[in-house]
Design an enzyme around this catalytic site. Structure first.
Site, PDB file in Angstrom:
ATOM      1  N   ASP A 191       0.860  -1.180   0.000  1.00  0.00           N
ATOM      2  CA  ASP A 191       0.000   0.000   0.000  1.00  0.00           C
ATOM      3  C   ASP A 191       0.898   1.232   0.000  1.00  0.00           C
ATOM      4  OD1 ASP A 191      -2.365   1.600   0.354  1.00  0.00           O
ATOM      5  OD2 ASP A 191      -1.776   1.804   2.452  1.00  0.00           O
ATOM      6  N   MET A 192       0.377   2.367  -0.389  1.00  0.00           N
ATOM      7  CA  MET A 192       1.219   3.563  -0.445  1.00  0.00           C
ATOM      8  C   MET A 192       1.134   4.379   0.853  1.00  0.00           C
ATOM      9  SD  MET A 192       1.378   6.687  -3.249  1.00  0.00           S
ATOM     10  CE  MET A 192       0.194   7.773  -2.473  1.00  0.00           C
TER      11      MET A 192
END
Length: 628
Positions: A316-317
């Site tokens: 995920d960022m």
């Protein structure tokens, strides 16, 4: 001591060892036979029973044995072998308990940081109470140099807090109004009042300890291999023992029955691998402890087995690759709308949200001295935005798609306006007031300093690395380029992330996914291995097999490396556990007797068990210092 005195003392002592200390082993051995699921306890009970009964017969009825087995006027006895088998198997249980205690030391010592008492603020006065009596919602004062008693948030005052023992952050972190504090961490020179939110077993420290304890008590699927090896080894040994008996009965010297019985029993004794019971448990215990030292908390033993198979890592960022602490850098209201009013309405709505982006907006407004008010009819939409009313005015904040669902028109100029910000790696939020586009907010979420190195390490391990995010593709590509990630999926809803992981798994990939937010929980559950950032929302942690306490992405390659090292260590242990015993079986069967007149000595029978156990213990101990 020598002579009959020594032999009778061995007889009496071994009787106590075998029939009292070793009784549970016979119970488990009998259970394995009646259930037709042969395992190591089948062989242990047969080996111990055969060694004891043979030796007791030699003591009580020596006349039935041939002269070939008489040494110095006496028949060799296996009392020491019988006692040693029992001792080794029981030692394995003790070592497991010892290992469990040793491996929890890395995090159990954190509990000592929890103060026995807390200063509860009641009606303006401080009252010292036992920590067990602290309830959620209590206001607690934390003095300079004291330990934070429980998890909560600062409601008055400010200070710097050392959280290194939990998060690995080397420098003290500034805590001001509204910031979260963790029980057991050390307060600096300031004083503050906090509101208790998680107490007792709900604190982060207690959950970490419980997670490690549960992991150490679990059984790895790889334990099934040990059982399968035992299930194969036991009947083979029994067959060899029976074959040995019949061969000696067929071609052996007189008295054939005595020779046949002697060597058949010798096969059972020497083949008993006391170390096989240590092979898997010790590796698991030391591996989980090693991971805890590195801030990698393994949920259960099954995870170690799965980690070895991982071929792809999905990241995920926000909050995973980035710090998850965004800051407002651009406040761009529509023409005719005053900046502070625009920010006041946006921050007042976000005051009801706990999202990191909401916190950044609120913080920006407060830093500008803007007074905020509570919102009504507040609603949050996962991975989309928020809506509500502030002072009777309708406000929406989020993605342009989200605003369009609220029938907000005329967003195209603002979307074009946002492109320049997004191409610089900024996160853009769109704001509408009273049904009309009102402006945009630009935020920057810095990339974690260790993220690039972690990605490079994963790629160096031959793993496929991808980034998935709900952010705009332009913003995501800026981050991906800086980190060297070639595969990016942006604008993804929680359901899209689940579908992405499911597709990769159907394509044959074994997927590990790292995330930190509630919106990541479904995808974390879908992945073969879910990894939660310990610095993220704790709602994501129950969905995960791994928790990275420090929130450091370098924990991901460390976890995978730990899984690979553990499984290889277990395979080596099983090899060592059986090697010496298997090599001794031909000797026990009497292969040297025709040419040299040598039969198995009880001392030699005990040696394989000792060598196997020492090899397994020494090999498992290597995990405590393995490089991750």
């Amino acid at each position: 001591m020598d002579g009959d005195v020594s032999r009778w003392i061995q007889f009496l002592c071994t009787t106590a060892v075998v029939w009292w200390s070793g009784w549970p082993l016979f119970v488990r051995g009998l259970r394995s036979i009646t259930s037709r699921r042969l395992d190591m306890f089948t062989l242990v009970s047969l080996g111990v029973g055969a060694a004891y009964m043979f030796s007791a017969s030699a003591m009580l009825a020596p006349g039935v044995f041939p002269n070939a087995v008489i040494d110095g006027g006496r028949i060799a006895i296996y009392f020491q072998a019988a006692a040693l088998i029992v001792a080794l198997v029981l030692l394995g249980q003790v070592l497991e308990l010892r290992a469990r205690n040793l491996t929890t030391n890395a995090i159990a010592t954190l509990l000592k940081l929890e103060p026995p008492k807390a200063r509860r603020v009641t009606a303006g006065e401080d009252q010292e109470v036992p920590i067990d009596l602290v309830l959620a919602g209590d206001r607690l004062r934390v003095l300079p140099g004291a330990n934070v008693p429980v998890d909560g948030c600062v409601v008055e005052g400010a200070s710097d807090i050392d959280e290194s023992m939990v998060t690995g952050e080397s420098l003290p972190l500034e805590k001001t109004l509204g910031d979260q504090v963790i029980g057991g961490t050390v307060n600096g020179a300031g004083s503050f009042v906090m509101r208790a939110e998680r107490v007792g077993h709900d604190t982060m420290l207690s959950q970490i300890v419980e997670m490690v304890v549960q992991a150490q008590r679990s059984e790895a699927p790889f334990q099934g291999l040990a059982d399968r090896v035992s299930a194969f080894f036991v009947p083979v040994v029994l067959a060899v023992s029976i074959l040995t008996f019949y061969v000696w009965m067929w071609i052996g010297p007189e008295p054939r029955v005595a020779f046949a019985l002697f060597n058949a029993v010798a096969v059972l004794v020497i083949a008993c691998p006391g170390a096989i019971g240590l092979a898997t448990p010790l590796s698991i215990k030391f591996a989980i402890g090693r991971g805890a030292q590195e801030g990698v908390l393994v949920k259960n033993a099954k995870t170690l087995n799965t980690l070895e198979k991982i071929t792809a890592v999905v990241l995920d960022m926000t909050g995973t690759l980035t710090k998850g602490k965004p800051e407002i850098v651009d406040v761009l209201p529509a023409s005719g709308l005053e900046v502070n009013e625009f920010l006041r309405l946006a921050a007042s709505l976000e005051l009801s949200s706990d999202h990191p982006l909401a916190s950044a907006i609120v913080k920006c407004a407060k830093n500008r001295g803007i007074a905020l008010e509570s919102a009504t009819e507040f609603r949050a939409f996962t991975a989309a935005g928020v809506s509500g009313k502030v002072g009777g005015r309708s406000v929406m904040i989020g993605k342009p798609e989200f605003l369009r669902t609220g029938k907000i028109e005329g967003l195209d100029p603002f979307v074009a306006w946002a492109v320049g910000l997004q191409e610089n790696g900024k996160i853009v939020l769109f704001v509408s007031i009273d049904g009309q586009p009102a402006g945009i907010l630009g935020l920057v979420d810095p990339i974690k300093p260790t993220a690039a190195k972690a990605v490079a390490e994963l790629q160096g391990m031959g793993l496929k690395v991808a980034m998935v995010t709900g952010e705009n593709i332009r913003t995501a590509m800026v981050v991906a380029r800086q980190l060297g990630i070639g595969f990016v999926e942006a604008g993804m809803e929680p359901a899209d992330k689940v579908a992405f992981v499911k597709k990769w798994r159907m394509d044959g990939q074994h997927v590990a996914l790292a995330g930190d937010g509630l919106n990541d929980a479904p995808a974390l559950s879908e992945a073969d291995i879910g990894m939660a950032m310990g610095t993220g929302t704790e709602l994501a942690m129950p969905s995960c097999c791994i928790t990275l306490v420090k929130g450091d992405l370098r924990g991901i390659p460390k976890a995978i490396s730990l899984g690979r090292a553990t499984m290889w260590n277990i395979r080596q242990n099983l090899f060592f556990a059986l090697l010496y015993n298997a090599l001794g079986i031909p000797l026990a069967a009497g292969i040297l007797y025709p040419d040299f007149g040598i039969l198995l000595s009880p001392i030699i029978a005990a040696a394989p068990m000792t060598l196997g156990s020492l090899s397994v213990i020494g090999n498992a101990l290597r995990l405590k210092s393995t490089r991750l």
